[in-house]
Design a protein around this motif. Structure first.
Motif, PDB file in Angstrom:
ATOM      1  N   ARG A 192      -9.573  12.545  -8.002  1.00  5.75           N
ATOM      2  CA  ARG A 192      -9.833  11.335  -8.815  1.00  5.75           C
ATOM      3  C   ARG A 192      -8.424  10.566  -9.124  1.00  5.75           C
ATOM      4  N   TYR A 193      -7.305  11.571  -8.776  1.00  2.05           N
ATOM      5  CA  TYR A 193      -5.976  10.772  -9.271  1.00  2.05           C
ATOM      6  C   TYR A 193      -5.154  10.552  -7.792  1.00  2.05           C
ATOM      7  N   HIS A 194      -4.518   9.302  -7.688  1.00  4.48           N
ATOM      8  CA  HIS A 194      -3.696   8.977  -6.605  1.00  4.48           C
ATOM      9  C   HIS A 194      -2.474   8.677  -6.997  1.00  4.48           C
ATOM     10  N   THR A 195      -1.409   9.613  -7.346  1.00  4.92           N
ATOM     11  CA  THR A 195      -0.104   9.330  -7.878  1.00  4.92           C
ATOM     12  C   THR A 195       0.805   9.084  -6.819  1.00  4.92           C
ATOM     13  N   PHE A 196       1.631   7.988  -7.210  1.00  5.54           N
ATOM     14  CA  PHE A 196       2.622   7.497  -6.076  1.00  5.54           C
ATOM     15  C   PHE A 196       3.925   8.210  -6.515  1.00  5.54           C
ATOM     16  N   SER A 197       4.088   9.445  -6.043  1.00  4.95           N
ATOM     17  CA  SER A 197       5.079  10.241  -6.426  1.00  4.95           C
ATOM     18  C   SER A 197       5.723  11.031  -4.996  1.00  4.95           C
ATOM     19  N   GLY A 198       5.302  10.670  -3.980  1.00  3.10           N
ATOM     20  CA  GLY A 198       5.891  11.228  -2.677  1.00  3.10           C
ATOM     21  C   GLY A 198       5.468  12.351  -2.237  1.00  3.10           C
ATOM     22  N   ALA A 199       5.776  12.845  -0.994  1.00  2.00           N
ATOM     23  CA  ALA A 199       4.948  13.871  -0.569  1.00  2.00           C
ATOM     24  C   ALA A 199       5.176  15.263  -1.194  1.00  2.00           C
ATOM     25  N   ASP A 200       5.990  15.551  -1.817  1.00 10.52           N
ATOM     26  CA  ASP A 200       6.236  16.864  -2.840  1.00 10.52           C
ATOM     27  C   ASP A 200       5.572  16.443  -4.250  1.00 10.52           C
ATOM     28  N   GLN A 201       5.275  15.331  -4.491  1.00 10.24           N
ATOM     29  CA  GLN A 201       4.468  14.780  -5.799  1.00 10.24           C
ATOM     30  C   GLN A 201       5.498  15.123  -7.026  1.00 10.24           C
ATOM     31  N   ASN A 202       6.811  15.015  -6.732  1.00 10.56           N
ATOM     32  CA  ASN A 202       7.517  15.106  -7.965  1.00 10.56           C
ATOM     33  C   ASN A 202       8.630  13.966  -8.032  1.00 10.56           C
ATOM     34  N   ASP A 203       8.437  12.706  -7.561  1.00  6.95           N
ATOM     35  CA  ASP A 203       9.195  11.607  -7.612  1.00  6.95           C
ATOM     36  C   ASP A 203       8.700  10.915  -8.694  1.00  6.95           C
ATOM     37  N   THR A 204       9.452  10.249  -9.686  1.00  8.36           N
ATOM     38  CA  THR A 204       9.254   9.323 -10.833  1.00  8.36           C
ATOM     39  C   THR A 204       9.812   8.116 -10.230  1.00  8.36           C
ATOM     40  N   ILE A 205       9.483   7.273 -11.304  1.00  7.84           N
ATOM     41  CA  ILE A 205      10.053   5.619 -11.102  1.00  7.84           C
ATOM     42  C   ILE A 205      10.606   5.102 -12.325  1.00  7.84           C
ATOM     43  N   SER A 206      11.412   4.121 -12.329  1.00  4.60           N
ATOM     44  CA  SER A 206      11.748   3.585 -13.727  1.00  4.60           C
ATOM     45  C   SER A 206      11.880   1.948 -13.086  1.00  4.60           C
ATOM     46  N   VAL A 207      11.177   1.208 -14.053  1.00  3.12           N
ATOM     47  CA  VAL A 207      10.997  -0.154 -13.826  1.00  3.12           C
ATOM     48  C   VAL A 207      12.316  -0.926 -14.650  1.00  3.12           C
ATOM     49  N   LYS A 208      12.987  -1.668 -14.096  1.00  2.00           N
ATOM     50  CA  LYS A 208      14.355  -2.077 -14.700  1.00  2.00           C
ATOM     51  C   LYS A 208      14.234  -3.264 -15.460  1.00  2.00           C
ATOM     52  N   ILE A 209      13.264  -4.086 -15.257  1.00  4.06           N
ATOM     53  CA  ILE A 209      13.104  -5.207 -16.384  1.00  4.06           C
ATOM     54  C   ILE A 209      11.566  -5.157 -16.853  1.00  4.06           C
ATOM     55  N   ALA A 210      11.498  -5.630 -18.039  1.00  5.00           N
ATOM     56  CA  ALA A 210      10.010  -5.961 -18.743  1.00  5.00           C
ATOM     57  C   ALA A 210       9.259  -7.096 -18.220  1.00  5.00           C
ATOM     58  N   GLY A 211       7.983  -6.664 -18.354  1.00  2.00           N
ATOM     59  CA  GLY A 211       7.109  -8.118 -17.977  1.00  2.00           C
ATOM     60  C   GLY A 211       5.867  -7.454 -17.426  1.00  2.00           C
ATOM     61  N   VAL A 212       4.956  -8.418 -17.340  1.00  2.00           N
ATOM     62  CA  VAL A 212       3.622  -8.341 -16.653  1.00  2.00           C
ATOM     63  C   VAL A 212       3.716  -8.023 -15.070  1.00  2.00           C
ATOM     64  N   VAL A 213       3.306  -6.876 -14.619  1.00  2.00           N
ATOM     65  CA  VAL A 213       3.156  -6.771 -13.008  1.00  2.00           C
ATOM     66  C   VAL A 213       2.022  -6.613 -12.392  1.00  2.00           C
ATOM     67  N   ALA A 214       2.057  -7.430 -11.191  1.00  2.00           N
ATOM     68  CA  ALA A 214       0.675  -7.040 -10.613  1.00  2.00           C
ATOM     69  C   ALA A 214       0.801  -5.993  -9.536  1.00  2.00           C
ATOM     70  N   VAL A 215      -0.146  -5.100  -9.365  1.00  2.00           N
ATOM     71  CA  VAL A 215      -0.243  -4.005  -8.746  1.00  2.00           C
ATOM     72  C   VAL A 215      -0.745  -4.092  -7.130  1.00  2.00           C
ATOM     73  N   CYS A 216      -0.301  -4.292  -6.314  1.00  2.00           N
ATOM     74  CA  CYS A 216      -0.521  -4.284  -4.832  1.00  2.00           C
ATOM     75  C   CYS A 216      -0.911  -3.009  -4.139  1.00  2.00           C
ATOM     76  N   TYR A 217      -1.877  -2.813  -3.425  1.00  2.00           N
ATOM     77  CA  TYR A 217      -2.390  -1.428  -3.042  1.00  2.00           C
ATOM     78  C   TYR A 217      -2.878  -1.331  -1.765  1.00  2.00           C
ATOM     79  N   CYS A 218      -2.518  -0.520  -0.836  1.00  2.00           N
ATOM     80  CA  CYS A 218      -2.792  -0.360   0.582  1.00  2.00           C
ATOM     81  C   CYS A 218      -3.117   0.945   1.009  1.00  2.00           C
ATOM     82  N   ALA A 219      -4.458   1.255   1.648  1.00  2.00           N
ATOM     83  CA  ALA A 219      -4.836   2.716   1.737  1.00  2.00           C
ATOM     84  C   ALA A 219      -5.000   2.749   3.198  1.00  2.00           C
ATOM     85  N   MET A 220      -4.478   1.839   4.091  1.00  2.00           N
ATOM     86  CA  MET A 220      -4.336   1.876   5.597  1.00  2.00           C
ATOM     87  C   MET A 220      -2.957   1.932   6.038  1.00  2.00           C
ATOM     88  N   LEU A 221      -2.312   3.158   6.272  1.00  2.00           N
ATOM     89  CA  LEU A 221      -0.980   3.520   6.546  1.00  2.00           C
ATOM     90  C   LEU A 221      -0.969   3.623   7.920  1.00  2.00           C
TER      91      LEU A 221
END
Length: 698
Positions: A192-221
């Motif tokens: 049920r979960y698709h976490t964008f955290s790298g192959a080892d499932q332990n990467d995190t992210i930090s967004v540098k600026i506030a604001g509304v973001v649009a999420v773009c998704y691709c499942a064909m790699l």
């Protein structure tokens, strides 16, 4: 039969050749699961041949429909640190996780197959970065698409197109696209979960600026973990990274009580400020830096109980304007729905409370859909409620027993013109609508302790007018203003980023400022003349936007004070204004005789501090609502050498008697009461530079 190029098999040789098994009551194809690479609300036909496809005809047996919406999860379930949740605040570590699956008998617009394999995501600035438009007219993606005013039926396709331009902007976050999401376990593994955290499932992210973001998704790699083709990117939704813009610069005169207004994204009344020294950072000590202590907060104070120097860990509360709110009960009474936008109707005039381009959310619990009792809505109806609310629940927290978690998108409001061309005072438009054939009905119950539709402005928060600078800030050593959030009552605030810089300045002195008395008798009430000349090189007088004001501060207004303002009237002042030992009382003004001396430390005697009973009403007003009749009561004469005369005031007001908290011998003047008398001028009609003025007061 020609297969759609949007049906992607692990091996294209599998198309039309896989067996569904030997059973005659059903067939199952699962060894090489197919992916349908289409956007939301799309469909493909499924065709079946009952023998070798190379020499038989196919016939249609069904249709596969894609989901109506992508769902987001509120947490990172596979991470060893269970506190890692979906990124919420700018400059704070988090994750990003998508969510999928079937809801059961009650269908949801989010219903879809669980995830499998790998996928990629990148963030696109929606309402912050001006990367669209023309070189001479740069604008945000939201404005460029006119989605700040209306949301057309083809919005998904237009945003798909923007995602397919593959603008990987690293000014939003360093890793953009994000680390890959991967469901381990082979072709048939799913989650049920698709976490964008790298192959080892332990990467995190930090967004540098506030604001509304649009999420773009691709499942064909491709084999390099990149989207195989730009046309495979799909728009998956919006969410707000909460925080201030971060570029504010405040400059205030010392000894003046001011407030700070913070603009940003997803702001709320849970937000806090802390003012810190220039050598510190907002993230120090785990997001709890020691504050500067050179200014005062809690000002002004009537009894000297507040208005004191700040403590190192003082938080300054922020308030988001809302309805109902302090001093008003202006809520939403109804909604008029069109295909691409809607009109919100307010109980009272909304002009001045909300401005064009403000962003609001509507309280989910104050909206009723299709007449349903709260809690009895279908999942599809809840989805429509969240769309109108502008604040969504993470889908993994929808299950019974889960603690609800939410994310903000909001609605940008715009004014509406009436048939006569005037601005409609009671209605605002928001860019969301429903086609007539799927249009729900929304109501906002009022009465029986229900206020109607509750709203909150999310792009601006303000402190109270309580901050007073006491010393000039050294040039180049501006104080830092940190923004943080108190996520729950009675918990510590965590500060995430800098909202701006603050300096206090000593205002330049007027070229001439004097006061002339008309009597030498101590304690006498008589006219005094305030004479001053404005500075010769102060273009600010002419260029300042908005209303301006002239404030006279009387620094010692206790009963035995040096100079105490009175009304400019022929009759004697009130008894309370004459209070004190040895006073001579006018029998008509004080028929009860000379009053006893007043103790200003007794709250019961606060009324004795008033110039007149009217101050209780005037004090509660904002300066722009100052009363013009009070100008006549406060001032006997206003004169200027300007050939156009003394500028006509919009109004005047005066304050209670105030007193800062004493600091023993270090701050002896704080034991004095003071009072301010203010004249408010209309825009472009205030004082002028290098001009003589004279004010006569009692």
């Amino acid at each position: 039969a020609q297969e759609s190029d949007r049906a992607i098999w692990p091996s294209m040789a599998a198309s039309g050749t896989l067996s569904g098994g030997t059973r005659v009551d059903y067939k199952v194809w699962y060894e090489q699961p197919v992916k349908i690479n289409k956007s939301l609300k799309q469909s493909v036909d499924v065709c079946f041949a009952n023998s070798d496809a190379s020499h038989s005809y196919f016939f249609k047996v069904g249709t596969i429909k894609t989901a109506e919406a992508f769902a987001f999860a509120g947490r990172f379930p596979g991470h060893q640190d269970l506190n890692i949740s979906t990124v919420k605040y700018a400059n704070h570590e988090g994750s990003f996780t998508m969510y999928s699956g079937m809801s059961g008998a009650d269908p949801s617009p989010y219903d879809a197959n669980p995830f499998s394999g790998e996928a990629a995501v990148y963030f696109l600035s929606y309402d912050r970065l001006e990367n669209w438009g023309t070189p001479s007219n740069k604008m945000t993606l939201e404005t460029n698409l006119t989605f700040d005013r209306m949301m057309p039926a083809n919005a998904q396709q237009r945003l798909d197109t923007e995602c397919q331009k593959a603008k990987y902007d690293t000014s939003i976050l360093d890793l953009n696209p994000l680390p890959l999401a991967e469901v381990a376990g082979g072709l048939n593994a799913n989650s049920r979960y698709h976490t964008f955290s790298g192959a080892d499932q332990n990467d995190t992210i930090s967004v540098k600026i506030a604001g509304v973001v649009a999420v773009c998704y691709c499942a064909m790699l491709n084999d390099n973990g990149e989207c195989e083709h730009d046309s495979y990117w799909l728009y998956a939704g919006l969410f707000t990274v909460q925080g201030p813009r971060g570029d504010a610069q405040w400059a205030f005169d010392i000894e003046v009580v001011v407030n700070l207004a913070v603009t940003g994204y997803g702001l709320s009344s849970n937000d806090r400020l802390r003012i810190i020294p220039p050598t510190s950072e907002c993230g120090d000590l785990g997001g709890s830096p020691a504050g500067d202590t050179s200014f005062k907060t809690g000002c002004p104070s009537m009894m000297g109980l507040t208005c004191k120097y700040a403590e190192p860990y003082d938080d300054i509360p922020l308030t988001a304007r809302s309805g109902p709110g302090e001093g008003h009960s202006n809520t939403i009474t109804s909604i008029e729905i069109f295909n691409d936008y809607s009109y919100l109707v307010f109980a009272e005039p909304i002009l001045g409370m909300l401005e064009p381009n403000d962003v609001i959310t509507i309280d989910y619990d104050s909206i009723v859909i299709n007449g349903k009792t709260k809690g009895q809505e279908l999942l599809a109806e809840k989805y429509e409620l969240y769309k109108l609310s502008g604040e969504y629940q993470y889908q993994d927290t929808m299950a019974q027993g889960e603690t609800p978690m939410h994310y903000v998108v909001g609605h940008r409001v715009n004014q509406i013109r009436t048939m006569t061309g005037d601005i409609d005072p009671h209605r605002l438009s928001i860019p969301i609508g429903w086609a007539l054939d799927v249009r729900p009905t929304f109501t906002f119950p009022a009465g029986n302790n229900l206020p109607g539709g509750r709203w909150t402005r999310r792009n601006k928060v303000e402190t109270k007018a309580e901050i007073k600078g006491m010393a000039e800030t050294t040039a180049g050593q501006e104080l830092k203003v940190c923004w943080g959030v108190q996520d729950a009552p009675n918990t510590n605030t965590t500060f995430y980023m800098q909202a701006g810089s603050l300096k206090f300045v000593a205002p330049p002195a007027m070229s001439q400022a004097e006061i002339y008395l008309t009597t030498k008798q101590a304690g006498a009430v008589a006219p005094s003349i305030l004479y001053f000349t404005t500075g010769a090189a102060r273009s600010d007088y002419a260029t300042t936007k908005g209303m301006t004001k002239l404030t006279l501060r009387f620094l010692n207004t206790a009963n035995n004070g040096v100079l105490i303002p009175y009304f400019a009237q022929d009759s004697a002042p009130r008894c309370s204004d004459l209070a004190g030992g040895g006073c001579s009382v006018d029998p008509e003004a004080c028929p009860g005789g000379c009053p006893k001396e007043v103790s200003y430390t007794d709250p019961a005697n606060l009324e004795e501090q008033l110039l007149d009973e009217e101050v209780d009403q005037i004090e509660k007003r904002m300066a722009p609502d100052a009363a013009q009749y009070l100008c006549g009561k406060l001032f006997s004469e206003l004169w200027t050498e300007d050939k156009e005369g003394f500028p006509v005031a919009k109004g005047c007001y005066f304050t209670l008697k105030y007193k800062d908290q004493p600091i023993s011998d270090m701050d002896p003047t704080s034991t004095n009461f003071y009072r301010e008398v203010t004249i408010v001028f209309h825009e472009n009609n205030g004082l002028r530079e290098n001009t003589k003025y004279m004010i006569v007061m009692n």
